[in-house]
Design an enzyme around this catalytic site. Structure first.
Site, PDB file in Angstrom:
ATOM      1  CB  CYS A   1      13.856  29.680  45.683  1.00  0.00           C
ATOM      2  SG  CYS A   1      12.073  29.272  45.223  1.00  0.00           S
ATOM      3  CG  ASN A   2      11.902  34.925  48.376  1.00  0.00           C
ATOM      4  OD1 ASN A   2      11.978  35.614  49.419  1.00  0.00           O
ATOM      5  ND2 ASN A   2      12.642  35.128  47.349  1.00  0.00           N
ATOM      6  CB  THR A   3       8.638  29.625  46.649  1.00  0.00           C
ATOM      7  OG1 THR A   3       8.123  30.870  46.123  1.00  0.00           O
ATOM      8  CG2 THR A   3       7.501  28.304  46.705  1.00  0.00           C
TER       9      THR A   3
ATOM     10  CD  GLU B   1      10.963  33.726  34.073  1.00  0.00           C
ATOM     11  OE1 GLU B   1      10.567  33.135  32.934  1.00  0.00           O
ATOM     12  OE2 GLU B   1      11.489  33.235  35.083  1.00  0.00           O
TER      13      GLU B   1
ATOM     14  CE1 TYR C   1      11.165  24.092  41.769  1.00  0.00           C
ATOM     15  CE2 TYR C   1      12.076  24.731  44.046  1.00  0.00           C
ATOM     16  CZ  TYR C   1      12.328  23.822  42.698  1.00  0.00           C
ATOM     17  OH  TYR C   1      13.204  23.066  42.340  1.00  0.00           O
ATOM     18  N   GLY C   2       6.385  28.562  42.813  1.00  0.00           N
ATOM     19  CA  GLY C   2       5.358  29.467  43.547  1.00  0.00           C
ATOM     20  C   GLY C   2       4.106  29.170  43.610  1.00  0.00           C
TER      21      GLY C   2
ATOM     22  CG  ASP D   1      15.658  30.622  42.023  1.00  0.00           C
ATOM     23  OD1 ASP D   1      14.622  30.549  42.963  1.00  0.00           O
ATOM     24  OD2 ASP D   1      15.592  31.217  40.926  1.00  0.00           O
ATOM     25  CB  SER D   2      11.996  27.835  41.397  1.00  0.00           C
ATOM     26  OG  SER D   2      12.136  29.124  41.228  1.00  0.00           O
TER      27      SER D   2
ATOM     28  CB  CYS E   1       9.262  36.879  44.742  1.00  0.00           C
ATOM     29  SG  CYS E   1       9.443  36.266  43.080  1.00  0.00           S
ATOM     30  CB  THR E   2      14.160  35.052  42.829  1.00  0.00           C
ATOM     31  OG1 THR E   2      13.140  34.444  42.368  1.00  0.00           O
ATOM     32  CG2 THR E   2      15.124  34.286  44.081  1.00  0.00           C
ATOM     33  CG  HIS E   3      11.235  36.471  39.063  1.00  0.00           C
ATOM     34  ND1 HIS E   3      11.724  35.321  39.658  1.00  0.00           N
ATOM     35  CD2 HIS E   3      11.299  36.007  37.669  1.00  0.00           C
ATOM     36  CE1 HIS E   3      11.903  34.410  38.762  1.00  0.00           C
ATOM     37  NE2 HIS E   3      11.540  34.710  37.726  1.00  0.00           N
TER      38      HIS E   3
HETATM   39  N1  DGL Z   1      12.210  31.786  42.585  1.00  0.00           N
HETATM   40  C1  DGL Z   1      10.814  31.966  43.035  1.00  0.00           C
HETATM   41  C2  DGL Z   1      10.653  32.796  44.523  1.00  0.00           C
HETATM   42  O1  DGL Z   1      11.543  33.623  44.753  1.00  0.00           O
HETATM   43  C3  DGL Z   1       9.968  32.707  42.030  1.00  0.00           C
HETATM   44  C4  DGL Z   1       9.674  31.965  40.964  1.00  0.00           C
HETATM   45  C5  DGL Z   1       8.983  30.658  41.232  1.00  0.00           C
HETATM   46  O2  DGL Z   1       7.653  30.682  41.520  1.00  0.00           O
HETATM   47  O3  DGL Z   1       9.437  29.477  41.048  1.00  0.00           O
HETATM   48  O4  DGL Z   1       9.850  32.636  45.058  1.00  0.00           O
END
Ligand code: DGL
Length: 271
Positions: A78-80, A157, A47-48, A15-16, A189-191
């Site tokens: 990571c979705n991004t 976070e 990463y987003g 993940d990012s 998104c992971t969060h």
């Molecule tokens: N992990 C990223 C996602 O799931 C979210 C955090 C980021 O922007 O890196 O898209």
């Protein structure tokens, strides 16, 4: 390679940052006997907000790190990164590389009755239209409404998940989904699963929330069964964590995302 040996290899997850621990948590629950190596590229988070080229480059570096650890499959938590880099990563290796977009999209199509589906994600994921494309592979007629909810990342976070600020931000972002009459919303998104209860409160019980990470973990299990790659060991799997930086409040945030104590974490360099 001999499948007996291959089965015993770990699953790689990246993940990012530490947000992907929400996905790792689902993997730990659904595949308790698997050894799992988690890499969080926290030094280069987020990463987003980055360009496609940069996300692909970073993702390739994460993939190569995991390949060196001899993993049997790779999960892009990571979705991004999934939205931008999945086909590029799949070309680099023969082992299965699984992103979170297709499993989340498939679950939403299966759950939605009105065929009106909402997607919330980072700016970059929304720009790729990946969820929409995956949803339309399963149901061409579905109406998809996507929205970037960037502030949710920071709220998750900071642990501001159930307070007035979180509710206000969620109302601001999500109210339009009510008038769009969706019956299903993908947390892309992971969060976002960390804010699930506030999101549900703002949207009301009638809208079903899809956690892409959870759906991905179920799909990883299916893939391992089909490819006869499930680890036969009876003992609990070993979990190893690597990050590229220890961000502020690392332990506190990680344990909130993972929902349990975190083991030893090693800091590494990718480049
Ligand atoms: N992990 C990223 C996602 O799931 C979210 C955090 C980021 O922007 O890196 O898209």
């Amino acid at each position: 390679m001999d499948t007996k040996k291959l089965k015993k290899r770990p699953i790689g997850v990246f993940d990012s940052g530490i947000g992907g621990l929400t996905v790792a948590k689902s993997l730990f629950d659904i595949l308790p006997n698997e050894d799992i190596i988690y890499l969080g590229d926290s030094a280069r988070l987020p990463y987003g907000t980055k360009s496609k080229e940069t996300i692909i480059l970073y993702s390739i570096e994460c993939l190569k790190f995991l390949l060196k650890k001899n993993v049997k499959c790779i999960v892009i938590a990571c979705n991004t990164a999934s939205a931008n880099a999945l086909p590029f990563l799949q070309k680099i290796t023969k082992i299965p590389v699984i992103g979170v977009i297709a499993p989340g999209a498939e679950a939403a199509v299966n759950k939605s009755k009105s065929e009106r589906i909402g997607v919330i994600a980072t700016m970059s994921t929304v720009q790729t239209d990946s969820y929409k494309k995956e949803i339309h592979k399963k149901n061409k007629g579905a109406k998809v409404f996507s929205k970037a909810c960037s502030l949710f990342v920071q709220l998750a976070e900071d642990g501001w998940t159930d307070n007035k600020i979180a509710e206000l931000v969620a109302k601001e972002y999500l109210s339009e989904f009510k008038s769009l009459d969706i019956d299903t919303l993908i947390l892309g998104c992971t969060h976002y699963p960390i804010l699930k209860s506030t999101i549900q409160k703002v949207l009301g019980r009638k809208i079903k929330l899809i956690d892409s990470g959870e759906e991905t973990a179920k799909q990883v299990k299916e893939i391992l069964i089909n490819k006869e790659l499930l680890n036969p060991q009876k003992k609990a799997g070993e979990h190893k964590f690597f990050v590229t930086d220890f961000q502020n409040k690392f332990k506190e945030i990680s344990e909130r995302f993972l929902g349990r104590k975190l083991g030893k974490v090693q800091k590494i360099k990718l480049t």
